[in-house]
Design a protein around this motif. Structure first.
Motif, PDB file in Angstrom:
ATOM      1  N   PHE A 159       0.839  -1.200   0.000  1.00 14.84           N
ATOM      2  CA  PHE A 159       0.000   0.000   0.000  1.00 14.84           C
ATOM      3  C   PHE A 159       0.876   1.254   0.000  1.00 14.84           C
ATOM      4  CE2 PHE A 159      -2.639   3.233   2.132  1.00 14.84           C
ATOM      5  CZ  PHE A 159      -3.810   3.143   1.405  1.00 14.84           C
ATOM      6  N   ASN A 189       2.220   2.056  -3.355  1.00  9.03           N
ATOM      7  CA  ASN A 189       1.215   2.195  -4.414  1.00  9.03           C
ATOM      8  C   ASN A 189       1.079   0.929  -5.266  1.00  9.03           C
ATOM      9  OD1 ASN A 189       0.003   4.578  -3.959  1.00  9.03           O
ATOM     10  ND2 ASN A 189       0.954   5.688  -5.658  1.00  9.03           N
ATOM     11  N   ALA A 193      -0.669  -1.688  -3.868  1.00  6.76           N
ATOM     12  CA  ALA A 193      -1.991  -2.150  -3.424  1.00  6.76           C
ATOM     13  C   ALA A 193      -2.781  -0.900  -3.034  1.00  6.76           C
ATOM     14  CB  ALA A 193      -1.866  -3.097  -2.244  1.00  6.76           C
ATOM     15  N   PHE A 194      -4.102  -1.011  -3.029  1.00  9.02           N
ATOM     16  CA  PHE A 194      -4.936   0.163  -2.802  1.00  9.02           C
ATOM     17  C   PHE A 194      -5.937  -0.119  -1.693  1.00  9.02           C
ATOM     18  CE2 PHE A 194      -2.946   0.425  -6.860  1.00  9.02           C
ATOM     19  CZ  PHE A 194      -2.556   1.751  -6.937  1.00  9.02           C
ATOM     20  N   VAL A 195      -6.790   0.846  -1.420  1.00  7.02           N
ATOM     21  CA  VAL A 195      -7.704   0.728  -0.279  1.00  7.02           C
ATOM     22  C   VAL A 195      -8.523  -0.567  -0.304  1.00  7.02           C
ATOM     23  CG1 VAL A 195      -9.762   1.746   0.776  1.00  7.02           C
ATOM     24  CG2 VAL A 195      -7.807   3.188   0.224  1.00  7.02           C
ATOM     25  N   PRO A 196      -9.121  -0.951  -1.442  1.00  2.00           N
ATOM     26  CA  PRO A 196      -9.937  -2.182  -1.408  1.00  2.00           C
ATOM     27  C   PRO A 196      -9.136  -3.407  -0.989  1.00  2.00           C
ATOM     28  CG  PRO A 196     -10.310  -0.966  -3.454  1.00  2.00           C
ATOM     29  CD  PRO A 196      -9.161  -0.306  -2.768  1.00  2.00           C
ATOM     30  N   GLU A 197      -7.930  -3.538  -1.479  1.00  2.00           N
ATOM     31  CA  GLU A 197      -7.107  -4.697  -1.134  1.00  2.00           C
ATOM     32  C   GLU A 197      -6.773  -4.692   0.358  1.00  2.00           C
ATOM     33  OE1 GLU A 197      -6.501  -2.691  -3.706  1.00  2.00           O
ATOM     34  OE2 GLU A 197      -6.448  -3.926  -5.513  1.00  2.00           O
ATOM     35  N   LEU A 211      -8.570  -3.297   2.723  1.00  2.00           N
ATOM     36  CA  LEU A 211      -9.797  -3.625   3.457  1.00  2.00           C
ATOM     37  C   LEU A 211     -10.036  -5.132   3.465  1.00  2.00           C
ATOM     38  CD1 LEU A 211     -12.205  -0.848   2.097  1.00  2.00           C
ATOM     39  CD2 LEU A 211     -11.413  -1.064   4.452  1.00  2.00           C
ATOM     40  N   MET A 255     -16.432  -0.700  -1.567  1.00  2.00           N
ATOM     41  CA  MET A 255     -15.175  -1.378  -1.946  1.00  2.00           C
ATOM     42  C   MET A 255     -15.285  -2.891  -1.707  1.00  2.00           C
ATOM     43  SD  MET A 255     -13.014   0.962  -2.997  1.00  2.00           S
ATOM     44  CE  MET A 255     -14.314   1.879  -3.745  1.00  2.00           C
ATOM     45  N   GLN A 268      -8.356   5.930  -4.918  1.00  2.00           N
ATOM     46  CA  GLN A 268      -8.076   4.899  -3.915  1.00  2.00           C
ATOM     47  C   GLN A 268      -8.083   3.485  -4.494  1.00  2.00           C
ATOM     48  OE1 GLN A 268      -7.153   5.981  -0.889  1.00  2.00           O
ATOM     49  NE2 GLN A 268      -7.426   7.991  -1.793  1.00  2.00           N
ATOM     50  N   ILE A 269      -8.295   3.360  -5.802  1.00  2.00           N
ATOM     51  CA  ILE A 269      -8.351   2.016  -6.400  1.00  2.00           C
ATOM     52  C   ILE A 269      -7.250   1.853  -7.443  1.00  2.00           C
ATOM     53  CG2 ILE A 269     -10.832   1.781  -5.963  1.00  2.00           C
ATOM     54  CD1 ILE A 269     -11.372   2.442  -8.877  1.00  2.00           C
ATOM     55  N   SER A 270      -7.016   0.624  -7.841  1.00  2.00           N
ATOM     56  CA  SER A 270      -5.931   0.334  -8.787  1.00  2.00           C
ATOM     57  C   SER A 270      -6.321   0.790 -10.192  1.00  2.00           C
ATOM     58  CB  SER A 270      -5.659  -1.166  -8.809  1.00  2.00           C
ATOM     59  OG  SER A 270      -6.782  -1.843  -9.344  1.00  2.00           O
ATOM     60  N   TRP A 325      -8.930  -1.557 -11.708  1.00  2.00           N
ATOM     61  CA  TRP A 325     -10.294  -1.295 -11.229  1.00  2.00           C
ATOM     62  C   TRP A 325     -10.831   0.015 -11.802  1.00  2.00           C
ATOM     63  CZ3 TRP A 325     -12.258  -2.748  -5.743  1.00  2.00           C
ATOM     64  CH2 TRP A 325     -12.145  -4.137  -5.573  1.00  2.00           C
ATOM     65  N   ASN A 331      -3.635  11.097  -5.033  1.00  2.00           N
ATOM     66  CA  ASN A 331      -2.539  10.727  -5.932  1.00  2.00           C
ATOM     67  C   ASN A 331      -3.065   9.853  -7.067  1.00  2.00           C
ATOM     68  OD1 ASN A 331      -0.197  10.022  -7.204  1.00  2.00           O
ATOM     69  ND2 ASN A 331       0.886   9.427  -5.333  1.00  2.00           N
ATOM     70  N   HIS A 335      -0.993   6.718 -10.943  1.00  2.00           N
ATOM     71  CA  HIS A 335      -1.216   5.415 -11.582  1.00  2.00           C
ATOM     72  C   HIS A 335      -2.415   5.425 -12.531  1.00  2.00           C
ATOM     73  CE1 HIS A 335      -3.879   5.480  -8.132  1.00  2.00           C
ATOM     74  NE2 HIS A 335      -4.466   4.372  -8.517  1.00  2.00           N
ATOM     75  N   ASP A 389       0.153  22.530  -3.879  1.00  2.00           N
ATOM     76  CA  ASP A 389      -0.449  22.002  -2.653  1.00  2.00           C
ATOM     77  C   ASP A 389      -1.389  23.051  -2.028  1.00  2.00           C
ATOM     78  OD1 ASP A 389      -0.966  21.098  -0.049  1.00  2.00           O
ATOM     79  OD2 ASP A 389       0.954  20.053   0.071  1.00  2.00           O
TER      80      ASP A 389
END
Lengths: 221, 333
Positions: free
Chosen positions: A65, A68, A70-74, A76, B156, B201-203, B206, B236, B239, B279
């Protein structure tokens, strides 16, 4: 390494909760963290070894994580798998046969209802071997202080997502430090920076859960 | 050159007198005119007055009807509280159980209390500054809307455990957002911003599956109505850069964690224009005017010939006015 520890760590890392869980697809039909923890204890593994499997799995996913990968769902899903395994350890925690590394009191600061970041840190800390006292969201300075009174020697974590609420962290730190100057306090959240942490007198800052666990490990070492 | 001409020219890579300032304002704008946040969220006249005041004071080049993420969700039945001078609160998800989705009906924006309030804001902007300042409406991305209705963490986990339900939910949310985007275009918006914060927050895999196809459909509707599409994903998104370029957005906002120069290398010369990305907290809220000037100039230098200036996310409440004046001066070419 004990074979059970490695198997359990893999399930936690991949988020394989139990045999029926559809995730991850390539582990379909295999035992998950739930069954493995039970089987490990039955076959003579010590509760400490089961805990070690959880810690190892959460450490791996936490590092991914941070990088970067892995992300939040993984994260969780890993936490859910970890919880499934840890449920089998409850009696051993209660009897004192298995000891946690320390106690981590965590909450989102007053005025702020966001809980995802706080929850992720709490999960990774629990998976890192700490007892987590989760005070929830919108937590006042007084409530933080009460929790520190009740858990001597704890480490405190304060989270904020908003620029308007991060300023409330200073009051929490002041309130705790006045009575318990030795209590280590770490802060985090999207708008928080190391410079802000320094300015308001926090002992630590982390942009991610893994950094928070590293801070915890140093403080209880 | 007025703000509208400046926006149009910049988007095409044509000469401008200064780089357009596309900072996002919400709480700051309300307090700038000494309004309470509850009024800003619930009364379009307050929102319009606040934004026009900010435009005037800091040479902002966009009139924006963005306020909070709950307009669509509120009209669909989500319980939202509006404290006098604080952010709206939604403590209970509307879709506590996946089967609750069967009871949901699409809401006509004109019939919704809060969606219609945004339509009124756009009409009033049109009346006051139409053709002089580009007017921006706002929708949630389907994934963000799904998270508003179901809760982020629950959604999620649903993706892992109930993929069919998630597909149905995203379809519903997408249809709702297309309706809302079209209604805002009809009300007079020039730009539709789409906020899909949870996507950071996801890959990337996804994102391709659960966010991008719906962003594409919403932006397709915006383009068919003659509008400009602006994609805003806080956090961020390094990706996701390639995927975001495929969304059909004409302008892509980037938060401060993303390397602006790296993004410009990917997007120029034919991809979306970039918007960002200093920022908002460390520079705008807490930085000195000198730090603001350096950051703003660095972003312009890195962002390519079509980039727009903005903080990576909302200008924080309490930002020193001097810092916004400094940004204004730094944008002169």
């Amino acid at each position: 390494m004990n074979e059970w520890v490695e198997k359990l760590a893999l399930c936690v890392e991949r988020g394989k909760v139990n045999r029926d869980a559809p995730w991850p697809p390539d582990m379909k039909g295999q035992d998950g963290a739930d069954e493995l923890a039970a089987a490990a204890l039955q076959s003579g593994c010590s509760p400490d070894e089961v805990l070690q499997g959880c810690i190892l799995g959460m450490d791996r996913i936490g590092k991914k994580f941070s990088e970067n990968k892995a992300f939040v769902p993984e994260l969780l899903m890993s936490a859910k798998a970890m919880t499934a395994a840890m449920n089998h350890l409850k009696p051993y925690f209660q009897s004192g046969e298995v000891k946690r590394k320390g106690t981590f009191v965590i909450g989102t600061v007053a005025g702020d209802l966001h809980d995802i970041g706080k929850n992720l840190v709490a999960m990774v800390a629990e998976g890192g071997g700490f007892e987590v006292i989760d005070l929830g969201t919108d937590v006042s300075a007084e409530k933080f202080l009460k929790a520190v009174d009740e858990h001597p020697g704890c480490v405190v974590g304060i989270s904020a997502l908003l620029t308007t609420t991060m300023v409330n962290m200073e009051k929490v730190i002041r309130t705790i430090k006045e009575k318990h100057p030795e209590t280590p306090i770490i802060i985090g959240g999207a708008p928080v920076t190391q410079a802000f942490a320094d300015k308001i007198g926090a002992d630590g800052y982390s942009p991610d859960p893994q950094g928070a666990v590293e801070f915890l490990n140093k403080k209880v070492a | 050159m007025n703000s509208f001409e400046r926006f149009r020219n910049r988007l095409k890579g044509l000469p401008v007198d200064r780089v357009p300032n596309f900072d996002i304002f919400m709480q700051f704008a309300a307090h700038f005119i000494h309004a309470q946040l509850r009024d800003y969220y619930l009364n379009y006249r307050v929102l319009v007055d606040a934004n026009l005041a900010v435009i005037e004071a800091f040479a902002i080049d966009i009139a924006q009807a963005i306020s909070d993420p709950y307009r669509e969700a509120h009209d669909l039945g989500l319980k939202v509280e509006f404290p006098q001078d604080a952010l709206p609160l939604a403590t209970e998800p509307l879709l506590k159980d996946p089967s609750d989705l069967n009871k949901l009906k699409l809401a006509r924006p004109e019939d919704g209390r809060r969606m219609n309030d945004r339509l009124e804001a756009i009409r009033l902007f049109r009346e006051r500054v139409g053709g002089q300042v580009p007017i921006m409406g706002w929708v949630e991305g389907a994934l963000a809307e799904a998270a508003d209705l179901r809760g982020v963490s629950t959604l999620m986990m649903d993706i892992f455990e109930r993929p069919d339900f998630v597909a149905d939910l995203l379809e519903f949310c997408c249809e709702q957002e297309v309706l809302f985007a079209k209604a805002q275009m009809e009300a007079g918006a020039d730009i539709i911003g789409l906020g899909d914060a949870v996507a950071s927050q996801i890959s990337a895999e996804w994102y391709q599956q659960y966010a991008l196809p719906y962003e594409q459909r919403i932006f397709d509707a915006v383009h068919k109505a003659g509008g400009t599409a602006r994609l805003h994903i806080c956090g961020n998104t390094t990706h996701l850069l390639e995927g975001m370029a495929a969304s059909g957005a004409d302008i892509v906002d980037l938060d401060w964690m993303v390397d602006f120069r790296h993004a410009a290398e990917i997007y120029e010369p034919n991809g979306p224009a970039l918007c960002g990305n200093f920022d908002p907290v460390a520079v705008m809220l807490q930085g000195t005017p000198q730090q603001v000037e350096e950051a703003v100039r660095r972003c312009i230098a890195d962002g390519g010939p079509r980039c727009f200036s903005a903080a990576g996310c909302e200008i924080p409440d309490g930002t020193p006015h001097e810092n916004l004046h400094t940004q204004m001066r730094a944008l002169a070419l």
